[in-house]
Design an enzyme around this catalytic site. Structure first.
Site, PDB file in Angstrom:
ATOM      1  CE  LYS A  22      -1.849   1.461   3.845  1.00 20.79           C
ATOM      2  NZ  LYS A  22      -1.374   2.871   4.266  1.00 20.79           N
ATOM      3  CG  ASN A  23       2.174   2.588   3.490  1.00 23.70           C
ATOM      4  OD1 ASN A  23       1.089   3.254   3.186  1.00 23.70           O
ATOM      5  ND2 ASN A  23       2.471   2.444   4.643  1.00 23.70           N
ATOM      6  CB  CYS A 116      -5.203  10.369  11.603  1.00 23.99           C
ATOM      7  SG  CYS A 116      -3.833   9.560  11.898  1.00 23.99           S
ATOM      8  NE  ARG A 121      -0.044  10.113  10.293  1.00 25.20           N
ATOM      9  CZ  ARG A 121      -0.370   9.025   9.498  1.00 25.20           C
ATOM     10  NH1 ARG A 121      -1.401   8.571   9.816  1.00 25.20           N
ATOM     11  NH2 ARG A 121       0.381   8.576   8.342  1.00 25.20           N
ATOM     12  CG  ASP A 304       3.205   1.536   9.571  1.00 24.56           C
ATOM     13  OD1 ASP A 304       3.371   1.730   8.389  1.00 24.56           O
ATOM     14  OD2 ASP A 304       2.757   2.257  10.481  1.00 24.56           O
ATOM     15  NE  ARG A 396      -7.517   4.208   5.411  1.00 24.02           N
ATOM     16  CZ  ARG A 396      -6.920   5.558   5.934  1.00 24.02           C
ATOM     17  NH1 ARG A 396      -7.544   5.923   7.087  1.00 24.02           N
ATOM     18  NH2 ARG A 396      -6.150   6.024   5.387  1.00 24.02           N
TER      19      ARG A 396
HETATM   20  C1  EPZ Z   1       4.120   6.966   6.574  1.00 21.48           C
HETATM   21  O1  EPZ Z   1       3.175   8.002   7.140  1.00 21.48           O
HETATM   22  C2  EPZ Z   1       3.090   5.673   6.325  1.00 21.48           C
HETATM   23  N1  EPZ Z   1       2.028   5.966   5.375  1.00 21.48           N
HETATM   24  C3  EPZ Z   1       2.596   5.440   7.661  1.00 21.48           C
HETATM   25  O2  EPZ Z   1       1.942   4.088   7.560  1.00 21.48           O
HETATM   26  C4  EPZ Z   1       3.889   5.009   8.598  1.00 21.48           C
HETATM   27  O3  EPZ Z   1       3.326   4.826   9.834  1.00 21.48           O
HETATM   28  C5  EPZ Z   1       4.787   6.310   8.678  1.00 21.48           C
HETATM   29  O4  EPZ Z   1       5.239   6.833   7.069  1.00 21.48           O
HETATM   30  C6  EPZ Z   1       5.976   6.075   9.465  1.00 21.48           C
HETATM   31  O5  EPZ Z   1       6.699   4.947   8.970  1.00 21.48           O
HETATM   32  C7  EPZ Z   1       2.337   6.168   3.885  1.00 21.48           C
HETATM   33  O6  EPZ Z   1       3.513   5.982   3.745  1.00 21.48           O
HETATM   34  C8  EPZ Z   1       1.375   6.497   3.160  1.00 21.48           C
HETATM   35  P1  EPZ Z   1       6.093  10.329   8.551  1.00 21.48           P
HETATM   36  P2  EPZ Z   1       3.762   9.527   7.179  1.00 21.48           P
HETATM   37  O7  EPZ Z   1       5.674  11.618   7.684  1.00 21.48           O
HETATM   38  O8  EPZ Z   1       4.721   9.685   5.892  1.00 21.48           O
HETATM   39  C9  EPZ Z   1       5.955  13.737  11.807  1.00 21.48           C
HETATM   40  C10 EPZ Z   1      -0.020   2.951   7.614  1.00 21.48           C
HETATM   41  O9  EPZ Z   1      -0.352   2.239   8.794  1.00 21.48           O
HETATM   42  N2  EPZ Z   1       5.908  14.726  10.890  1.00 21.48           N
HETATM   43  O10 EPZ Z   1       7.212   9.471   8.414  1.00 21.48           O
HETATM   44  O11 EPZ Z   1       2.557  10.366   7.174  1.00 21.48           O
HETATM   45  C11 EPZ Z   1       4.903  12.700  11.900  1.00 21.48           C
HETATM   46  O12 EPZ Z   1       3.698  13.574  12.653  1.00 21.48           O
HETATM   47  C12 EPZ Z   1       0.489   4.131   7.611  1.00 21.48           C
HETATM   48  O13 EPZ Z   1       0.159   2.430   6.605  1.00 21.48           O
HETATM   49  C13 EPZ Z   1       5.882  16.159  11.004  1.00 21.48           C
HETATM   50  O14 EPZ Z   1       5.921  16.544  12.149  1.00 21.48           O
HETATM   51  O15 EPZ Z   1       4.648   9.668   8.280  1.00 21.48           O
HETATM   52  C14 EPZ Z   1       5.187  11.644  12.598  1.00 21.48           C
HETATM   53  O16 EPZ Z   1       5.267  11.994  14.108  1.00 21.48           O
HETATM   54  C15 EPZ Z   1       0.255   4.749   9.265  1.00 21.48           C
HETATM   55  N3  EPZ Z   1       5.587  17.039  10.125  1.00 21.48           N
HETATM   56  C16 EPZ Z   1       6.621  11.538  12.276  1.00 21.48           C
HETATM   57  O17 EPZ Z   1       7.165  12.847  11.709  1.00 21.48           O
HETATM   58  C17 EPZ Z   1       5.866  16.573   8.587  1.00 21.48           C
HETATM   59  O18 EPZ Z   1       5.847  17.549   7.655  1.00 21.48           O
HETATM   60  C18 EPZ Z   1       6.764  10.553  10.848  1.00 21.48           C
HETATM   61  O19 EPZ Z   1       5.778  10.822  10.163  1.00 21.48           O
HETATM   62  C19 EPZ Z   1       5.871  15.270   8.541  1.00 21.48           C
HETATM   63  C20 EPZ Z   1       5.934  14.294   9.447  1.00 21.48           C
END
Ligand code: EPZ
Length: 416
Positions: A22-23, A116, A121, A304, A396
């Site tokens: 998915k990702n 969420c 996020r 995850d 999802r």
């Molecule tokens: C990706 O989400 C995945 N989704 C998530 O999988 C996964 O849990 C996550 O990476 C961490 O590995 C997809 O790839 C579609 P991040 P993402 O940006 O990119 C903070 C699932 O279950 N952050 O790596 O949204 C954020 O709040 C999903 O399939 C900021 O503060 O996660 C988090 O605490 C859930 N500002 C941390 O960084 C930003 O601009 C990591 O988030 C971006 C992120």
């Protein structure tokens, strides 16, 4: 609202196939916005999030064709660079259209995804990077309005490792004027799969999979055909289901290649694991040994997989310490596991899980995608019936969940 009725206490035995990731698929579908030529993806998983993304792209003017696990996108007629709130609110990954739209169309109006269940996020790093590349970005009425005649290459540094932040900026940089360097880049395998797809489309990218990715902008990208990599989190989820039920399974169409730390932890817990070229087998011990984990960006233990490991530790021998360092609120499955009889104490971002001899079926509620996976695993291990409510979360991210679980001998039924 669909529910999943599970009759637990049976060891999982048998074989099932793992779907495309998915990702990896979600960012790749948005990469098709970067070119006026058709892009074809194979091994695309049949998931609600994929359907949402395809509808989002179609309303922008992208022609979408889908036959089974093959999807062809033609963005030649792209004329509406807008991602509306009512679509974005159901899937945060919609933010992945921002970089490609600014790069291809010079403008974008993308609704802020909003938080969420697992955390606020924010997308500040996505905005910071595009601004550094010359985009004029205003955040008004819940939308990100971005404009830029043509992005310029820049040296970018993200304040924390962000998977979709890295992906958005990497895609935008493909069509920028000059060179871009992304430091502190995410190293997830899905980032590498995306980079490989972009290179197949004519992009010039090096360093994907390391924390420094270099992109040399080009005038335009062309079409390509790309196969989505297997879903390592779906793989890990089924391995945990077999581990928690004392089972023995074989998963095909996948590999342990990107699951080293998860496989190591399952072996520490007493499982025997054998890997083949595109399959992985697990034989569980009579009773698991507790294993502590600490989530962190790849190649460390994936967040995850945290809920799934809380579930297996709930029935393991000993006490496990689980530290969640990525999201601020990703323990909501704990209270639901406690309803099944688990012994869990939460202290900030640390959970202390003391294994119990037996969980007992109950009605529980899913709150987010991976939390629901953890509840299913616990329900499969528990004695008696478990009813998991709000399983739209599962739909999802897990293709044909009941069918795959039934192939492994589980007694599960979807009820309205
Ligand atoms: C990706 O989400 C995945 N989704 C998530 O999988 C996964 O849990 C996550 O990476 C961490 O590995 C997809 O790839 C579609 P991040 P993402 O940006 O990119 C903070 C699932 O279950 N952050 O790596 O949204 C954020 O709040 C999903 O399939 C900021 O503060 O996660 C988090 O605490 C859930 N500002 C941390 O960084 C930003 O601009 C990591 O988030 C971006 C992120």
């Amino acid at each position: 609202m669909d529910k999943l009725l599970i009759e637990g206490g049976l060891p999982l035995r048998g074989e099932t196939a793992i779907s495309g990731a998915k990702n990896a698929a979600l960012p790749m579908l948005t990469a098709a916005l970067l070119t006026a030529e058709p892009v074809t993806f194979t091994n695309v998983p049949d998931l609600n999030d994929i359907g949402t993304m395809l509808r989002l792209l179609a309303q922008m003017g992208v022609v979408v064709e889908r036959q089974g696990d093959t999807v062809t996108l033609d963005a030649a007629g792209l004329d509406q660079p807008v991602a509306p709130y009512e679509m974005v609110k159901t899937m945060r990954a919609s933010i992945l259209v921002l970089g490609p739209l600014v790069a291809r169309m010079g403008e974008a109006r993308v609704s802020l995804p909003g938080g969420c269940a697992i955390g606020a996020r924010p997308v500040d790093q996505h905005i910071k990077g595009l601004t550094a590349m010359g985009a004029h970005i205003a955040v008004e009425q819940g939308y990100v309005h971005a404009k830029c005649a043509r992005l310029n290459g820049a040296r970018l540094f993200t304040d924390m490792v962000t998977v979709t932040g890295t992906e958005n900026l990497m895609m935008a940089a493909c069509l920028a004027a000059g060179d871009t360097v992304i430091e502190n880049a995410a190293r997830e395998p899905e980032v590498v799969d995306l980079a490989n797809c972009l290179v197949a489309m004519g992009a010039q990218i090096s360093g994907a999979g390391t924390d420094v990715i270099r992109i040399r902008g080009v005038e335009r990208l062309h079409g390509a055909v790309h196969r989505i990599m297997p879903d390592r989190i779906e793989t890990g989820t089924y391995l945990c289901a077999a581990a928690a039920t004392g089972g023995e399974i074989r998963l095909t169409g996948t590999s342990a290649a990107y699951l080293d730390v998860v496989v190591d932890k399952l072996m520490d817990a007493g499982c025997e694991i054998a890997t083949e070229r595109d399959a992985i087998r697990l034989k569980a011990p009579q009773r698991l040994t507790a294993v502590s984990i600490r989530t962190a960006p790849y190649p460390a233990f994936p967040t995850d997989m945290q809920a799934q490991f809380m579930a297996i530790n709930a029935v393991a021998d000993g006490t496990a310490i689980i530290r969640e360092t990525i999201f601020e609120n990703r323990f909501m499955h704990a209270v639901e596991l406690i309803r099944l009889g688990a012994d869990i104490r939460i202290d900030g971002n640390t959970a202390f899980v003391k294994g119990v001899g037996q969980l007992n079926g109950a009605t529980v509620m899913a709150t987010d995608l991976r939390a629901s996976a953890g509840l299913v695993i616990a329900g499969l291990a528990a004695r008696g019936e478990t009813l998991v409510d709000r399983i739209y979360h599962l739909d999802r991210g897990y293709e044909s969940l009941e069918r795959k679980l039934a192939a492994l001998g589980a007694r599960v039924r979807r009820v309205k």
